[in-house]
Scaffold this motif. Sequence first.
Motif, PDB file in Angstrom:
ATOM      1  N   ASP A 218      -3.941  -7.953  -9.449  1.00  0.00           N
ATOM      2  CA  ASP A 218      -4.817  -8.666  -9.818  1.00  0.00           C
ATOM      3  C   ASP A 218      -4.995 -10.129  -8.611  1.00  0.00           C
ATOM      4  OD1 ASP A 218      -6.421 -11.039 -11.021  1.00  0.00           O
ATOM      5  OD2 ASP A 218      -5.228 -11.181 -12.620  1.00  0.00           O
TER       6      ASP A 218
ATOM      7  N   ASP B 231       0.232  -1.503  -6.121  1.00  0.00           N
ATOM      8  CA  ASP B 231      -0.868  -1.190  -4.891  1.00  0.00           C
ATOM      9  C   ASP B 231      -1.694  -2.317  -4.835  1.00  0.00           C
ATOM     10  OD1 ASP B 231      -3.186  -0.172  -3.815  1.00  0.00           O
ATOM     11  OD2 ASP B 231      -2.005   1.489  -3.326  1.00  0.00           O
TER      12      ASP B 231
ATOM     13  N   LEU C 101       0.732  -1.332  -0.080  1.00  0.00           N
ATOM     14  CA  LEU C 101      -0.149  -0.107   0.007  1.00  0.00           C
ATOM     15  C   LEU C 101       1.063   1.365  -0.050  1.00  0.00           C
ATOM     16  CD1 LEU C 101      -2.568  -1.217   2.814  1.00  0.00           C
ATOM     17  CD2 LEU C 101      -2.971  -0.940   0.282  1.00  0.00           C
ATOM     18  N   LYS C 102       0.369   2.361  -0.782  1.00  0.00           N
ATOM     19  CA  LYS C 102       1.142   3.240  -0.815  1.00  0.00           C
ATOM     20  C   LYS C 102       1.613   4.395   0.540  1.00  0.00           C
ATOM     21  CE  LYS C 102       0.142   4.220  -5.638  1.00  0.00           C
ATOM     22  NZ  LYS C 102      -1.030   3.996  -6.311  1.00  0.00           N
TER      23      LYS C 102
ATOM     24  N   ARG D 110      -4.596  -2.668  -3.461  1.00  0.00           N
ATOM     25  CA  ARG D 110      -6.015  -2.227  -3.491  1.00  0.00           C
ATOM     26  C   ARG D 110      -6.241  -1.694  -4.936  1.00  0.00           C
ATOM     27  NH1 ARG D 110      -6.520   2.208   1.099  1.00  0.00           N
ATOM     28  NH2 ARG D 110      -5.886   0.821   2.702  1.00  0.00           N
ATOM     29  N   SER D 111      -5.596  -1.161  -5.518  1.00  0.00           N
ATOM     30  CA  SER D 111      -5.960  -0.446  -6.969  1.00  0.00           C
ATOM     31  C   SER D 111      -5.206  -1.056  -8.264  1.00  0.00           C
ATOM     32  CB  SER D 111      -5.799   0.899  -6.821  1.00  0.00           C
ATOM     33  OG  SER D 111      -4.192   1.108  -6.812  1.00  0.00           O
ATOM     34  N   GLU D 112      -4.070  -1.703  -8.103  1.00  0.00           N
ATOM     35  CA  GLU D 112      -3.405  -2.498  -9.220  1.00  0.00           C
ATOM     36  C   GLU D 112      -3.429  -3.923  -9.278  1.00  0.00           C
ATOM     37  OE1 GLU D 112      -0.713   1.658  -9.360  1.00  0.00           O
ATOM     38  OE2 GLU D 112      -0.052  -0.202  -8.806  1.00  0.00           O
TER      39      GLU D 112
END
Length: 118
Positions: free
Chosen positions: A41, A35, A11-12, A37-39
């Motif tokens: 798979d 990331d 996480l960033k 959460r967002s990137e």
Amino acid sequence: MSAGPVTLYGLKNCDTCKKALKALDAADRETAFVDIRSEADLDRLVPAWLKAVGPETLVNRRSTTWRSLSEAEKSGALGDEAADLLKANPTLIKRPVIDTGAEILVGWDSGTQQALAR
């Protein structure tokens, strides 16, 4: 640290992930950050991570997300339901997860750092 590129999943805003990235950068280790959460798979990654390290290692039992789970969910998180729970709650994944191409390392402790130095 050896020269092979690694992928760091985290996480960033995670301090531990930032520490790991900084150390890898200082060691001139080529690192791709993803990331979770967002990137990432997670449908593909979580089952592979669980197979590689198991739920005892992958599930972050010190997170606020863990503390908010019911006892039944906690029990499932360390068993057959681990993959579904981790995909639904990426913050339950212990961070960082580092893929060296040859192995999966979880967390940023002396064991992970030694493994990366090989």
